[in-house]
Design a protein around this motif. Sequence first.
Motif, PDB file in Angstrom:
ATOM      1  N   LYS A  27       0.838  -1.198   0.000  1.00  0.00           N
ATOM      2  CA  LYS A  27       0.000   0.000   0.000  1.00  0.00           C
ATOM      3  C   LYS A  27       0.874   1.250   0.000  1.00  0.00           C
ATOM      4  CE  LYS A  27      -4.208  -1.764   2.150  1.00  0.00           C
ATOM      5  NZ  LYS A  27      -5.233  -1.550   3.197  1.00  0.00           N
ATOM      6  N   VAL A  28       0.379   2.288  -0.657  1.00  0.00           N
ATOM      7  CA  VAL A  28       0.964   3.618  -0.559  1.00  0.00           C
ATOM      8  C   VAL A  28       0.086   4.393   0.418  1.00  0.00           C
ATOM      9  CG1 VAL A  28       1.505   5.753  -1.759  1.00  0.00           C
ATOM     10  CG2 VAL A  28       1.888   3.551  -2.897  1.00  0.00           C
ATOM     11  N   ARG A  38       3.583   1.715   8.455  1.00  0.00           N
ATOM     12  CA  ARG A  38       2.227   2.254   8.385  1.00  0.00           C
ATOM     13  C   ARG A  38       1.492   2.019   9.693  1.00  0.00           C
ATOM     14  NH1 ARG A  38      -3.015   0.241   5.237  1.00  0.00           N
ATOM     15  NH2 ARG A  38      -4.184   2.190   5.246  1.00  0.00           N
ATOM     16  N   GLY A  39       1.026   3.111  10.297  1.00  0.00           N
ATOM     17  CA  GLY A  39       0.280   3.030  11.545  1.00  0.00           C
ATOM     18  C   GLY A  39      -1.212   3.087  11.316  1.00  0.00           C
ATOM     19  N   ALA A  40      -1.975   2.948  12.379  1.00  0.00           N
ATOM     20  CA  ALA A  40      -3.434   2.925  12.290  1.00  0.00           C
ATOM     21  C   ALA A  40      -4.012   4.243  11.802  1.00  0.00           C
ATOM     22  CB  ALA A  40      -4.016   2.570  13.656  1.00  0.00           C
ATOM     23  N   THR A  41      -3.282   5.332  11.997  1.00  0.00           N
ATOM     24  CA  THR A  41      -3.777   6.652  11.584  1.00  0.00           C
ATOM     25  C   THR A  41      -3.194   7.099  10.245  1.00  0.00           C
ATOM     26  OG1 THR A  41      -2.025   7.782  12.838  1.00  0.00           O
ATOM     27  CG2 THR A  41      -4.099   7.352  13.983  1.00  0.00           C
ATOM     28  N   GLY A  63      -5.347   2.475  -1.335  1.00  0.00           N
ATOM     29  CA  GLY A  63      -3.899   2.627  -1.449  1.00  0.00           C
ATOM     30  C   GLY A  63      -3.169   1.370  -1.861  1.00  0.00           C
ATOM     31  N   SER A  64      -3.891   0.273  -2.081  1.00  0.00           N
ATOM     32  CA  SER A  64      -3.239  -0.994  -2.393  1.00  0.00           C
ATOM     33  C   SER A  64      -2.850  -1.086  -3.863  1.00  0.00           C
ATOM     34  CB  SER A  64      -4.146  -2.157  -2.013  1.00  0.00           C
ATOM     35  OG  SER A  64      -5.349  -2.125  -2.770  1.00  0.00           O
ATOM     36  N   TYR A  65      -1.843  -1.911  -4.133  1.00  0.00           N
ATOM     37  CA  TYR A  65      -1.395  -2.175  -5.493  1.00  0.00           C
ATOM     38  C   TYR A  65      -0.777  -3.568  -5.551  1.00  0.00           C
ATOM     39  CZ  TYR A  65       3.489  -1.849  -4.119  1.00  0.00           C
ATOM     40  OH  TYR A  65       4.701  -2.108  -3.531  1.00  0.00           O
ATOM     41  N   SER A  66      -0.648  -4.109  -6.733  1.00  0.00           N
ATOM     42  CA  SER A  66       0.125  -5.327  -6.957  1.00  0.00           C
ATOM     43  C   SER A  66       0.835  -5.175  -8.286  1.00  0.00           C
ATOM     44  CB  SER A  66      -0.769  -6.569  -6.947  1.00  0.00           C
ATOM     45  OG  SER A  66      -1.747  -6.504  -7.973  1.00  0.00           O
ATOM     46  N   ALA A 119       6.861 -11.210  -0.692  1.00  0.00           N
ATOM     47  CA  ALA A 119       6.213 -10.439  -1.750  1.00  0.00           C
ATOM     48  C   ALA A 119       5.048  -9.596  -1.250  1.00  0.00           C
ATOM     49  CB  ALA A 119       5.724 -11.390  -2.847  1.00  0.00           C
ATOM     50  N   ARG A 120       4.781  -9.619   0.056  1.00  0.00           N
ATOM     51  CA  ARG A 120       3.674  -8.831   0.604  1.00  0.00           C
ATOM     52  C   ARG A 120       4.202  -7.665   1.435  1.00  0.00           C
ATOM     53  NH1 ARG A 120       0.118 -12.992   3.841  1.00  0.00           N
ATOM     54  NH2 ARG A 120       2.192 -13.600   4.530  1.00  0.00           N
ATOM     55  N   ASN A 121       3.331  -6.706   1.671  1.00  0.00           N
ATOM     56  CA  ASN A 121       3.630  -5.548   2.525  1.00  0.00           C
ATOM     57  C   ASN A 121       4.778  -4.693   1.977  1.00  0.00           C
ATOM     58  OD1 ASN A 121       1.597  -6.353   4.386  1.00  0.00           O
ATOM     59  ND2 ASN A 121       3.044  -7.760   5.350  1.00  0.00           N
TER      60      ASN A 121
END
Length: 205
Positions: A27-28, A38-41, A63-66, A119-121
Amino acid sequence: MKLPAAWLCCLLLTSPAWAADTVVSGKVYLERDGKPGRGATDPGLAGVQVSNGETIVKTAADGSYSLPVRDGQTVFMIKPDAYSFPKAADGLPSFWRHYRPNGSPALKYGGIAATSDVARNWDFALQNDRHDSRRGFQMLVFTDSQTASLQDIGYYRQSIVAPLVGQTKARLGTTLGDIVNDDLTLYPAINKVTAELGVPWFHVP
């Protein structure tokens, strides 16, 4: 219609290389809490372009991508207007990540160390740009610094960097050409000096 076995074999042999690529995802997000990761806020950002140098995708609403990636490629963000990149540990902009599970082959200066094959996060952060665009755009361009020793880097700091610290309104800077006269052991030292400018800095190979 049934295809002859020889045709099927030919199709398999000529299948595109990307069929075996690893697909990375992440995610961006907008950095708000000032903490690494990346935090909760920290909300996701939609419509940000991410690339592997061949393919460009846009982030979804969250904000997700692959993106497919092969050994040796680098995944990076393309910065949208009104945002800036946070700083990495070396003071340079943080906006990319290598995919090299086995690292570089043996090289004089070590090359790229083996990276994780996870490959994640593969998350990337952006922060709000506080510059007033109505004041125009300024940038700094350095060419062929060619520092061949730590002493040369001292001269670089004294003659080039120090006079500009606190005196420039540049929103980015770039160095073109030879940076450290082919001695890559000097690269961290010159980065540390250049980062004193407080300007996002990009090297053009």
